[in-house]
Scaffold this active site. Sequence first.
Site, PDB file in Angstrom:
ATOM      1  N   LYS A 265     -42.513  55.448  51.003  1.00 43.99           N
ATOM      2  CA  LYS A 265     -42.032  54.204  50.385  1.00 43.99           C
ATOM      3  C   LYS A 265     -42.120  53.068  51.392  1.00 43.99           C
ATOM      4  O   LYS A 265     -41.564  53.135  52.478  1.00 43.99           O
ATOM      5  CB  LYS A 265     -40.586  54.388  49.910  1.00 43.99           C
ATOM      6  CG  LYS A 265     -39.898  53.104  49.440  1.00 43.99           C
ATOM      7  CD  LYS A 265     -38.490  53.364  48.893  1.00 43.99           C
ATOM      8  CE  LYS A 265     -37.755  52.064  48.616  1.00 43.99           C
ATOM      9  NZ  LYS A 265     -36.391  52.284  48.073  1.00 43.99           N
ATOM     10  N   LYS A 277     -28.853  42.891  44.829  1.00 43.49           N
ATOM     11  CA  LYS A 277     -27.827  43.632  45.574  1.00 43.49           C
ATOM     12  C   LYS A 277     -26.734  42.678  46.035  1.00 43.49           C
ATOM     13  O   LYS A 277     -26.993  41.499  46.238  1.00 43.49           O
ATOM     14  CB  LYS A 277     -28.454  44.250  46.828  1.00 43.49           C
ATOM     15  CG  LYS A 277     -29.346  45.445  46.583  1.00 43.49           C
ATOM     16  CD  LYS A 277     -29.868  45.974  47.914  1.00 43.49           C
ATOM     17  CE  LYS A 277     -30.802  47.158  47.709  1.00 43.49           C
ATOM     18  NZ  LYS A 277     -30.161  48.328  47.121  1.00 43.49           N
ATOM     19  N   ASP A 347     -33.563  47.311  40.921  1.00 43.97           N
ATOM     20  CA  ASP A 347     -33.221  47.807  42.252  1.00 43.97           C
ATOM     21  C   ASP A 347     -33.630  49.277  42.425  1.00 43.97           C
ATOM     22  O   ASP A 347     -33.592  49.807  43.538  1.00 43.97           O
ATOM     23  CB  ASP A 347     -31.718  47.630  42.492  1.00 43.97           C
ATOM     24  CG  ASP A 347     -31.351  47.733  43.960  1.00 43.97           C
ATOM     25  OD1 ASP A 347     -32.269  47.721  44.804  1.00 43.97           O
ATOM     26  OD2 ASP A 347     -30.142  47.827  44.252  1.00 43.97           O
ATOM     27  N   ARG A 351     -38.924  54.333  43.341  1.00 47.11           N
ATOM     28  CA  ARG A 351     -39.528  55.327  42.453  1.00 47.11           C
ATOM     29  C   ARG A 351     -40.688  54.725  41.648  1.00 47.11           C
ATOM     30  O   ARG A 351     -41.608  55.428  41.255  1.00 47.11           O
ATOM     31  CB  ARG A 351     -38.451  55.932  41.545  1.00 47.11           C
ATOM     32  CG  ARG A 351     -37.766  54.954  40.648  1.00 47.11           C
ATOM     33  CD  ARG A 351     -36.439  55.458  40.099  1.00 47.11           C
ATOM     34  NE  ARG A 351     -35.349  55.331  41.070  1.00 47.11           N
ATOM     35  CZ  ARG A 351     -34.099  55.703  40.822  1.00 47.11           C
ATOM     36  NH1 ARG A 351     -33.760  56.238  39.654  1.00 47.11           N
ATOM     37  NH2 ARG A 351     -33.161  55.555  41.738  1.00 47.11           N
TER      38      ARG A 351
END
Length: 493
Positions: A265, A277, A347, A351
């Site tokens: 990642k 966030k 957020d 993935r």
Amino acid sequence: MRIEYRSLHYFDADCDLLAYVIFEDAKPKDASLQRLNRKAGNLPASLLATGEFKAELHKTFLLHRPAGMKARNLLLLGGGPRQEFGLARLRELAGNAARNARRAGCRRVAFLLPQGLPPADCARVAAEGALYGNYEPDAYKTNDKKTREVEEYVLLLEKGGKAEELAAAIGKGCIVGSATNLARNLANDPANILTPTRLAEIAVVEGRQAGLKVEVLEREEMEKLGMNTLLAVSRGSDEPPKLIVLEIPGEKKSQKTPLVALLGKGVTFDSGGISLKPGEKMEEMKADMAGGAAVLGAMIALARLGTKKPVIGLIPAVENLPSGKATKPGDVVKSLLGKTVEIINTDAEGRLILADAIAYARRRGATQLVDVATLTGAVIIALGKVNAGMMGTDQKTLDRLRTNCSITGEKMWQLPLDKEYRKELESEVADIKNVGPRWGGAITAAKFLEEFAEDTPWVHLDIAGMDLDHDERPYAAKGATGFGVRTLVQLLV
Ligand code: BES
Ligand code: ZN
Ligand code: MN
């Protein structure tokens, strides 16, 4: 820092600091300890007898101008219980010696390797640890550098070991140690400097220097291919996305030779996007590319170590920011694999980029997948900052990773992937949604990735929590850890 083996007695080692490991349960009758005592005017024995020095793990005692030795300082280094001693511990002790030397302004260090383990393995991990300990993330301090680097680090043995073998082992340790420090530099770098573009440049320069084939896929190519879950993450940012592809052709003995893909990642900054966030600690999200850095470090090390196994490394690199162009909660995109994804939370971006990278790795013929990602806060809730989470469908590799950590020192613990968890990702409008409920968040994140790995054997390492240390350790500066480099190298070398 120069690291080398010298075949001389440690009494004769001409250095600024000599590190001597003493185990917590060392008997005063221990022959090597007795020799040391006789030389050093019985000081170590008396310190141990009075309890002024207990030889607990990583505790140290510095003796100036020790009698009977050429060394200017003698560092008694607590090794903890002898029974727990192993390669992972030795790496740390070597790092501790480097940090103590830095602190004491000692630039020429000698480290006496304890007896009991294969000398070449000792030399390799001690070299790794020395480089690890000598690292200080002060690249952006213009004058306030607190300590000075160690310049020379000499490994010594009381007996055994062949010089050439030890030199070769040190060479390997240096390769892995510097690759780990490269990964740490990248994760420590601020996001205004380490953009996806910069990460790709570094991969090209450093990768090619190490003998890797390096390609970088640009936005247009990714659009053509249909990598829409990856592109969805970078939409809000002015920084263009990059898909970094590193290749070790290896020796393809037959059609059946496996091709391993390492995926990391590479979110150079994760603000959360529209699902923004909270501000507190958001600066730590500059390290959300630590998985990508680990893959780059590992690929460079593997190339330098001359692995014969074909491996590709994939680093989807993006910045996750909100803007008028950013992906919104509820958006639906079609992934490279063809499955549609409802993005409930922007957020949960790691993935999304990995989904397309995994599909792309399989398209390029990967038969085995290992991804490394700072994927979820939930894995930190589950395992704290001691173990990374590991999950996957390739149980053989998972088992190997579990036992390898006694060598690498990178601990990991397997979490389950029962099919019941998949229900949590059921979408009303698309094939899958990108988040489930809070509970089991590390597992549902992995479940999402599994959807794109399908039947290709796959392992996922969730290193959120392991990528950064908030406190200095006896053997390491605080900040980025380079977690994953040693594990990936150990798996494939
Ligand atoms: N990069 C974060 C995960 C993370 C959190 C890494 C803390 C290191 C320290 C990831 O992209 C993220 O934001 N995950 C969310 C997922 C959630 C929205 C389902 C999380 O864990 O809160
Ligand atoms: Zn993230
Ligand atoms: Mn995120």
